[in-house]
Design a protein around this motif. Sequence first.
Motif, PDB file in Angstrom:
ATOM      1  N   GLY A  20       0.817  -1.208   0.000  1.00 39.45           N
ATOM      2  CA  GLY A  20       0.000   0.000   0.000  1.00 39.45           C
ATOM      3  C   GLY A  20       0.849   1.256   0.000  1.00 39.45           C
ATOM      4  N   ASP A  21       0.302   2.325   0.553  1.00 38.89           N
ATOM      5  CA  ASP A  21       1.020   3.590   0.652  1.00 38.89           C
ATOM      6  C   ASP A  21       2.010   3.487   1.808  1.00 38.89           C
ATOM      7  OD1 ASP A  21       1.964   6.146   0.904  1.00 38.89           O
ATOM      8  OD2 ASP A  21       0.006   7.098   1.097  1.00 38.89           O
ATOM      9  N   VAL A  22       3.285   3.414   1.491  1.00 42.57           N
ATOM     10  CA  VAL A  22       4.310   3.201   2.521  1.00 42.57           C
ATOM     11  C   VAL A  22       5.101   4.470   2.822  1.00 42.57           C
ATOM     12  CG1 VAL A  22       4.535   0.761   1.985  1.00 42.57           C
ATOM     13  CG2 VAL A  22       6.002   2.404   0.808  1.00 42.57           C
ATOM     14  N   GLY A  23       4.620   5.608   2.346  1.00 40.83           N
ATOM     15  CA  GLY A  23       5.356   6.852   2.538  1.00 40.83           C
ATOM     16  C   GLY A  23       5.645   7.157   3.989  1.00 40.83           C
ATOM     17  N   ALA A  24       4.692   6.898   4.872  1.00 37.85           N
ATOM     18  CA  ALA A  24       4.893   7.216   6.285  1.00 37.85           C
ATOM     19  C   ALA A  24       5.968   6.336   6.909  1.00 37.85           C
ATOM     20  CB  ALA A  24       3.574   7.040   7.050  1.00 37.85           C
ATOM     21  N   PHE A  25       6.147   5.140   6.403  1.00 38.64           N
ATOM     22  CA  PHE A  25       7.153   4.225   6.945  1.00 38.64           C
ATOM     23  C   PHE A  25       8.541   4.497   6.363  1.00 38.64           C
ATOM     24  CE2 PHE A  25       3.174   1.588   6.881  1.00 38.64           C
ATOM     25  CZ  PHE A  25       2.922   1.675   8.237  1.00 38.64           C
ATOM     26  N   VAL A  26       8.600   4.795   5.078  1.00 34.17           N
ATOM     27  CA  VAL A  26       9.884   4.987   4.402  1.00 34.17           C
ATOM     28  C   VAL A  26      10.451   6.369   4.664  1.00 34.17           C
ATOM     29  CG1 VAL A  26      11.032   5.045   2.155  1.00 34.17           C
ATOM     30  CG2 VAL A  26       9.308   3.299   2.626  1.00 34.17           C
ATOM     31  N   GLY A  27       9.598   7.380   4.646  1.00 35.95           N
ATOM     32  CA  GLY A  27      10.064   8.748   4.838  1.00 35.95           C
ATOM     33  C   GLY A  27      11.033   9.149   3.751  1.00 35.95           C
ATOM     34  N   ALA A  28      12.131   9.786   4.145  1.00 31.45           N
ATOM     35  CA  ALA A  28      13.120  10.285   3.182  1.00 31.45           C
ATOM     36  C   ALA A  28      14.357   9.404   3.124  1.00 31.45           C
ATOM     37  CB  ALA A  28      13.519  11.711   3.553  1.00 31.45           C
ATOM     38  N   THR A  29      14.232   8.138   3.538  1.00 33.79           N
ATOM     39  CA  THR A  29      15.387   7.259   3.617  1.00 33.79           C
ATOM     40  C   THR A  29      15.444   6.295   2.439  1.00 33.79           C
ATOM     41  OG1 THR A  29      14.308   5.446   4.803  1.00 33.79           O
ATOM     42  CG2 THR A  29      15.065   7.312   6.122  1.00 33.79           C
ATOM     43  N   ASP A  30      16.486   5.445   2.436  1.00 34.41           N
ATOM     44  CA  ASP A  30      16.615   4.402   1.418  1.00 34.41           C
ATOM     45  C   ASP A  30      16.133   3.055   1.959  1.00 34.41           C
ATOM     46  OD1 ASP A  30      18.711   4.226   3.223  1.00 34.41           O
ATOM     47  OD2 ASP A  30      20.188   3.568   1.746  1.00 34.41           O
ATOM     48  N   LEU A  31      15.099   3.107   2.740  1.00 35.51           N
ATOM     49  CA  LEU A  31      14.493   1.917   3.335  1.00 35.51           C
ATOM     50  C   LEU A  31      13.731   1.144   2.261  1.00 35.51           C
ATOM     51  CD1 LEU A  31      12.450   2.166   6.674  1.00 35.51           C
ATOM     52  CD2 LEU A  31      11.891   0.512   4.915  1.00 35.51           C
ATOM     53  N   THR A  32      13.928  -0.172   2.214  1.00 40.01           N
ATOM     54  CA  THR A  32      13.236  -1.025   1.254  1.00 40.01           C
ATOM     55  C   THR A  32      12.110  -1.777   1.944  1.00 40.01           C
ATOM     56  OG1 THR A  32      15.240  -1.344  -0.054  1.00 40.01           O
ATOM     57  CG2 THR A  32      13.490  -2.943  -0.356  1.00 40.01           C
TER      58      THR A  32
END
Length: 401
Positions: free
Chosen positions: A127-139
């Motif tokens: 789904g929308d993972v923007g809140a979890f990833v933020g501005a990082t290089d998280l996969t």
Amino acid sequence: MSAVYIVGTADTKGEELAYVKACVADAGARSALVDVGTRQPSIAVDISASHVAACHPDGAAVVLSGDDRGAAVEAMGEAFSRFIIGCDDIAAIIGIGGSGGTSIITAGMRQLPVGLPKLMVSTLASGDVGAFVGATDLTMMHSVTDIAGLNRISRTVLRNAAYAAAGMARAPRMAVAEVAAGKLAIGLTMFGVTTPCVTQAVELLDNTYDCLVFHATGTGGQAMEKLIDSGMISAVIDATTTEVCDHLFGGVLSAGPDRLGAIARSGIPYVGSLGAVDMINFWAPDSVPSQFAGRTFYHHNPNVTLMRTTAEENRQIGKWIGERLNNCAGPVRLLIPEKGVSALDIDGGAFFDPQADAALFEALDETLQQTEARRLIRLPLHINDPEFSTELVNQFKQIAT
């Protein structure tokens, strides 16, 4: 020795965590299993939840003693964030979880530096993972089935994730100096309507600096400022400050209230401009709030709608930018392109509005406290004129070298 950190709630995901730990070992990597659950673990762990919880500023009891699950998840997320930044032996980090675990683990992952491998296996990853990833290089990796026991699907997904994390951990990490061939890294902000400006600036700088261009879509500005806070960017040419418009007036591409905050905190050299400050961004036309009916719009494509900022909005934007630049301890140059701030804000263009632009420029004149180190420079040019890019670079070289 460094290790792959395996993180999850060992009270509810013990079987799956043990399986991931075994797979990481099979892949030839050392691991450390970290429990972020709030109840008794079902398996042996390397780092206990009580150890993590003790990193909360109000103590472990705030995390582990309550009956409110939502409050416990939030508190454990803060505790894990503080715990993880104190670890100096992380080769990679892999998390597994549902909604609560994903919230806790990614809160910590977002604190880690760019380049350190971060992999989150989550039921929410499609789904929308923007809140979890933020501005990082998280996969984010979708678990496909719920993380509620091992089966033929979950074994496959978790094994792939474990081997991926182990592989990233074992790969040689290139140092920043090696990547940049000894060049200083600088950040530049760009939007489609300021592309000619920034492209030429990069061409003028590329032989001397490692140019990192960020798309000013909210996460772009956040990513640039995270790298500044991490000490990975040495100076900025912030040609495109459009994210401020969306923050102030409800657009969909806001970088949040801390835009320009890292500039002030770091004191790095800053050359900025007002690229695309003539627009507020929305998605498809039906996403535009009803209170904006009758405004001037430009349909960039079927899914992106641009709304022209008014004179009053521009006054507020100019005041907001000026006040934040006043907080900057380092050298600041803000360049005003008097003939237009975007490809649409040009004589004959859809957003050409000299009165609205004048309100923006006047607000900056009134707000920015000019000193020897902090200057406002007005130029009788359009932002996409080659001469404007040249002056951006000239001013940058004066304060950054």
